[in-house]
Write a protein that holds these residues in place. Structure first.
Motif, mmCIF file in Angstrom:
data_model
loop_
_atom_site.group_PDB
_atom_site.id
_atom_site.type_symbol
_atom_site.label_atom_id
_atom_site.label_comp_id
_atom_site.label_asym_id
_atom_site.label_seq_id
_atom_site.Cartn_x
_atom_site.Cartn_y
_atom_site.Cartn_z
ATOM 1 N N SER A 199 0.493 -1.198 0.098
ATOM 2 C CA SER A 199 0.116 -0.344 -0.065
ATOM 3 C C SER A 199 1.153 1.180 -0.342
ATOM 4 O O SER A 199 0.051 1.970 -0.876
ATOM 5 C CB SER A 199 -1.035 0.199 1.448
ATOM 6 O OG SER A 199 -1.697 -1.125 1.130
ATOM 7 N N GLU A 243 -2.360 10.901 1.627
ATOM 8 C CA GLU A 243 -2.084 9.506 1.314
ATOM 9 C C GLU A 243 -0.884 8.558 1.874
ATOM 10 O O GLU A 243 -0.713 7.613 2.324
ATOM 11 C CB GLU A 243 -3.120 9.215 0.295
ATOM 12 C CG GLU A 243 -4.967 9.781 0.093
ATOM 13 C CD GLU A 243 -4.709 8.983 -1.527
ATOM 14 O OE1 GLU A 243 -4.040 8.962 -2.536
ATOM 15 O OE2 GLU A 243 -6.062 9.722 -1.179
ATOM 16 N N GLN A 247 -0.133 5.912 4.578
ATOM 17 C CA GLN A 247 -0.200 4.867 4.255
ATOM 18 C C GLN A 247 1.389 4.478 4.877
ATOM 19 O O GLN A 247 0.931 3.160 6.066
ATOM 20 C CB GLN A 247 0.189 4.321 3.207
ATOM 21 C CG GLN A 247 -0.807 4.121 2.419
ATOM 22 C CD GLN A 247 -2.581 3.613 2.719
ATOM 23 O OE1 GLN A 247 -1.638 2.548 3.465
ATOM 24 N NE2 GLN A 247 -3.152 3.731 2.712
#
Length: 311
Positions: A199, A243, A247
């Protein structure tokens, strides 16, 4: 028609990030990417430690998985029949003790099994061979009394069967307390870490792809942080950065949890305890047998010398 267009937009929105990541990945592989967001050094260090832990689990499981194979030490060159594997050594010795004729002796070795076939382990094979040899010697022994070697072999057969059963008990303990635990760590905990790292990589590729797109959308040589970037471009880049950071932080937490858990060390302690218990049991069994066989050997040697000294 509206539903079809909405469906098309959903497909496009789900496919575009993947396509952008793939394009960015290919550009990086061929050295065509201008900039690549660097991961924190602490994060990279955690990745190395997790990789080392994963390889350790894989290597040791590759070897210790043999404990799930009953016949891992069974000699490949011997051929044992159904009758050989029919009854335990203890059962056969009990039947032999009641035998009053050659037919009874034969029945002791060919009687139907009382339970499942006997295990195919090295110790059990030694036990069966020793008992068979003991009976062959007894059948051809014509002198008075018992053949000392036959007697020793029978006792040895019983002891080796005990050792074999202790080995099977060890294997069962290792399967439940070590192999199960290490397999869980490899296939669950370490798998979670792998997914979290994936991810992070996807978030980084999305970020760098967005920056590259913003750069090519402006003047030649313009950086993504240039003042001429539109507010929309800045907003999208900031979103991708957030993001990526989120992550990364999540992956750090997952990897630290995998590395800090005491479960693997606890499982290793259980493996050692099972091996120790087995070897201790084997030592006790053979320690009890050794002086008995030594005594038979001394008696036979004394008898042999006496017979040689007689005129």
């Amino acid at each position: 028609m509206d539903k079809f267009q909405a469906f098309g937009k959903n497909i496009s929105s789900s496919f575009s990030p993947f396509a952008a990541r793939t394009q960015q990945y290919v550009k990086e592989q061929f050295g065509q990417a201008d900039d690549k967001t660097e991961l924190p050094s602490d994060y990279i260090e955690l990745e190395k430690r997790v990789d080392a832990l994963k390889q350790t689990h894989q290597k040791l499981l590759q070897v210790t998985s043999q404990y799930s194979n009953e016949a891992y030490d069974y000699p490949p060159n011997i051929r044992e029949s159904f009758n050989d594997l029919g009854r335990t050594i203890t059962d056969k010795v009990n039947l032999l003790g009641k035998a009053n004729s050659p037919a009874d002796v034969q029945h002791a070795f060919t009687a139907p099994p009382s339970a499942k076939p006997q295990p195919k382990t090295f110790n059990h094979a030694i036990a069966r061979a020793s008992l068979a040899g003991s009976q062959l010697l007894n059948q051809t022994h014509t002198a008075g009394g018992e053949d000392p070697l036959a007697t020793a072999l029978e006792k040895y057969a019983l002891a080796e069967e005990e050792v074999g059963e202790a080995r099977l008990a060890q294997d069962a303990q290792i399967q439940s307390r070590f192999l199960a635990g290490w397999s869980t760590t490899l296939n669950t905990n370490l798998m979670f870490a792998t997914r979290a790292r994936r991810s992070v990589e996807n978030a980084r590729l999305n970020l760098d792809a967005t920056k590259a797109k913003a750069k090519t959308g402006g003047a030649r040589g313009m950086n993504p942080d240039d003042e001429m970037l539109t507010e929309d471009m800045r907003a999208v880049i900031e979103q991708k950065e957030d993001e990526f950071v989120a992550q990364t932080e999540e992956a750090v937490g997952v990897m630290k949890n995998v590395l800090d858990t005491p479960e693997p060390l606890r499982n290793l302690a259980d493996l050692i305890a099972a091996q120790l218990e087995y070897h201790k049991k084997a030592y006790e069994i053979l320690s009890e047998l050794a002086p008995v066989v030594d005594g038979l050997q001394v008696e036979q040697e004394a008898s042999y010398r006496k017979s040689r000294e007689s005129p």
